[in-house]
Design a protein around this motif. Structure first.
Motif, PDB file in Angstrom:
ATOM      1  N   LYS A 127       0.837  -1.201   0.000  1.00 22.31           N
ATOM      2  CA  LYS A 127       0.000   0.000   0.000  1.00 22.31           C
ATOM      3  C   LYS A 127       0.873   1.252   0.000  1.00 22.31           C
ATOM      4  O   LYS A 127       0.365   2.358   0.110  1.00 22.31           O
ATOM      5  N   PRO A 132       2.941   4.217  -1.480  1.00 19.05           N
ATOM      6  CA  PRO A 132       2.875   4.934  -2.757  1.00 19.05           C
ATOM      7  C   PRO A 132       4.181   4.791  -3.537  1.00 19.05           C
ATOM      8  O   PRO A 132       5.252   4.675  -2.952  1.00 19.05           O
ATOM      9  N   ASN A 133       4.060   4.769  -4.855  1.00 23.52           N
ATOM     10  CA  ASN A 133       5.208   4.680  -5.756  1.00 23.52           C
ATOM     11  C   ASN A 133       6.033   3.418  -5.556  1.00 23.52           C
ATOM     12  O   ASN A 133       7.268   3.453  -5.590  1.00 23.52           O
ATOM     13  N   THR A 134       5.358   2.286  -5.363  1.00 23.82           N
ATOM     14  CA  THR A 134       6.051   1.010  -5.237  1.00 23.82           C
ATOM     15  C   THR A 134       6.697   0.669  -6.577  1.00 23.82           C
ATOM     16  O   THR A 134       6.032   0.648  -7.602  1.00 23.82           O
ATOM     17  N   ASP A 194       9.628   4.704  -3.613  1.00 21.48           N
ATOM     18  CA  ASP A 194      10.275   6.018  -3.561  1.00 21.48           C
ATOM     19  C   ASP A 194      11.762   5.906  -3.247  1.00 21.48           C
ATOM     20  O   ASP A 194      12.335   6.722  -2.521  1.00 21.48           O
TER      21      ASP A 194
END
Length: 155
Positions: free
Chosen positions: A85, A87-89, A136
């Motif tokens: 969950k 972000p930006n995985t 990230d």
């Protein structure tokens, strides 16, 4: 995993035919697979895998769900999945710490891809299994112990 295997076999077949037809030299065929990170797959520990992948320390995260059984009756085919969950995985890897080579699978996720993977891994013994997620540019983990029973007796 079957889809991945089909892609590898298909790529190998196409490259072999191209070399046989004289369209490619063998050295050019090997260059196609340059994104293979041999050092990461040869690593023996989680820290060595992270280092080979170009990262620093990994932090535990509750934003990663490792989907795996508590007990695996057949260590040859243990289903393991991970959902991020974060972000930006960018990447999700599966590590089995007591296997001879810790890194069992690694998936690079293009932007906009649902950060969820599933595969089957081989486990020779009871071990902690980690989902290692790069998001990230930083690394995060979640883990679970999976017990491998001998002879498939379930206990």
């Amino acid at each position: 995993m079957d889809r991945q295997r089909r892609k590898v076999v298909g790529l190998g077949t196409v490259l072999s035919l191209a070399v046989a037809a004289g369209l490619l030299r063998p050295s050019q065929a090997w260059a196609v697979q340059a994104d293979w990170n041999k050092q990461a797959f040869d690593a023996k520990s989680m820290q060595d895998v992270i280092k080979a992948l170009g990262g620093g320390d990994a932090v535990a995260s509750d934003q990663i769900t490792l989907v795996a059984p508590d007990i695996a009756e057949n260590g040859a085919v243990v289903p393991v999945g991970a959902v991020s969950k974060l972000p930006n995985t960018e990447q999700i890897s599966i590590l089995v710490t007591k296997n001879p080579n810790a890194l069992a699978a690694s998936f690079t996720l293009p932007a906009g891809t649902e950060p969820e993977v599933a595969t089957r891994v081989k486990m020779g013994q009871t071990s902690d299994v980690y989902a290692l997620v790069k998001a990230d540019g930083k690394y995060y983990t979640a883990h679970k112990e999976i017990k491998v029973t001998l002879g498939g007796c379930g206990g």
